[in-house]
Write a protein that holds these residues in place. Sequence first.
Motif, PDB file in Angstrom:
ATOM      1  N   SER A   1      42.352  47.931  38.529  1.00  0.00           N
ATOM      2  CA  SER A   1      41.438  46.852  37.533  1.00  0.00           C
ATOM      3  C   SER A   1      40.166  47.502  37.188  1.00  0.00           C
TER       4      SER A   1
ATOM      5  N   THR B   1      39.260  43.312  43.495  1.00  0.00           N
ATOM      6  CA  THR B   1      40.270  43.455  42.486  1.00  0.00           C
ATOM      7  C   THR B   1      40.254  42.188  41.957  1.00  0.00           C
TER       8      THR B   1
ATOM      9  N   VAL C   1      39.730  41.421  37.836  1.00  0.00           N
ATOM     10  CA  VAL C   1      40.871  41.007  37.142  1.00  0.00           C
ATOM     11  C   VAL C   1      40.300  39.569  36.317  1.00  0.00           C
TER      12      VAL C   1
ATOM     13  N   GLU D   1      43.039  41.800  33.041  1.00  0.00           N
ATOM     14  CA  GLU D   1      44.049  42.797  32.655  1.00  0.00           C
ATOM     15  C   GLU D   1      43.972  43.635  34.102  1.00  0.00           C
ATOM     16  N   PHE D   2      45.287  44.152  34.312  1.00  0.00           N
ATOM     17  CA  PHE D   2      45.543  45.095  35.424  1.00  0.00           C
ATOM     18  C   PHE D   2      46.640  46.142  35.222  1.00  0.00           C
TER      19      PHE D   2
ATOM     20  N   TYR E   1      49.089  35.858  39.853  1.00  0.00           N
ATOM     21  CA  TYR E   1      48.487  35.925  38.749  1.00  0.00           C
ATOM     22  C   TYR E   1      49.791  36.094  37.919  1.00  0.00           C
TER      23      TYR E   1
END
Lengths: 188, 188
Positions: free
Chosen positions: A24, A58, A62, A67-68, A137
């Motif tokens: 990330s 993280t 995120v 986004e990742f 997610y």
Amino acid sequence: MRVIVEPRRTYRLINHGPTTLISSAAGGKRNVMAASWVVALDFDPPKLAAVIGGDTYTKELVDASREFVVSLPTVAMVDLTYAVGNVSGRKVDKFERFGIRTAPASKVSAPLIEGCVAWLECKATPEPRMEEEYGLYAAEVVAAWADDEVFSDGLWRFPDDTRRTIHHLSKGIFFATGERVEARETPA
Amino acid sequence: MRVIVEPRRTYRLINHGPTTLISSAAGGKRNVMAASWVVALDFDPPKLAAVIGGDTYTKELVDASREFVVSLPTVAMVDLTYAVGNVSGRKVDKFERFGIRTAPASKVSAPLIEGCVAWLECKATPEPRMEEEYGLYAAEVVAAWADDEVFSDGLWRFPDDTRRTIHHLSKGIFFATGERVEARETPA
């Protein structure tokens, strides 16, 4: 060589349930964590879901970037995979600490992790209830890549045991993705 | 022998991402399907999520009962696993058609699938948005069992290759859960 994986075949990168690295980036910071709790959600356009724990760095990145990148590490990378799962990115820059090399992604700010054999660039879909209740997610995979020595024509063909993908059991014990077993066609 | 798996160790049954069989029962009907899209959600109490497609008979039965069982098939069961993933329970009784033996679960109406090496009895938590948007059912694992010749003391120890768990790639191509690989402790 890193080659594009077609959207309709992208689910095949994670259908066998490998352990992943989730990277990330946001606001000039970046991080990488290990994640076994990743699952395909749909075929085309490809979607997946990943559990990103509530107290992780993280999650912070995120939540900021939406986004990742999901990268697939190998047998050669078990020490690294276990290590990045046991240290918080709030305390150390894991890329420096563990000598992790990266490459830029094509559509998201998070980096691809070098040495891995597949990469899924993800944009998270807002699902507040799932995210808050389960840390889950949902994301669309906006681009996918694989090392064509290991995954080609939609199939995993591990050229040697060190490049097999891995599956975490617990506490640093992993299983390699093992022998190929083919089912007979179902009789009519 | 089928023995209870403690709640805090239940995630270890699916942490390595095996392909599963999902069985269901409601109103005197029952069914079983193959499902690779199953993922752990939490440790203790153990929770998981499973994608159960919108047009499946299983979804109908799970929507009615809010219960299902996740069983883990083996290398010896790849033909069966592929077969139950390719036929609808609306058309045939898959238990009769494929000679599938079952045992009663302890806390849910759906049956355990005999020949498997682990079983997770699940009660679905109402999550209307996840269910409608992704076919994703979040559930609490209310009881878990394993064949103690294959999983004991919280660890998989496959006694022979036919009893290894399996990971579906696509179209009847599976990988067995492979060799154990242990990570070194992360240096401080």
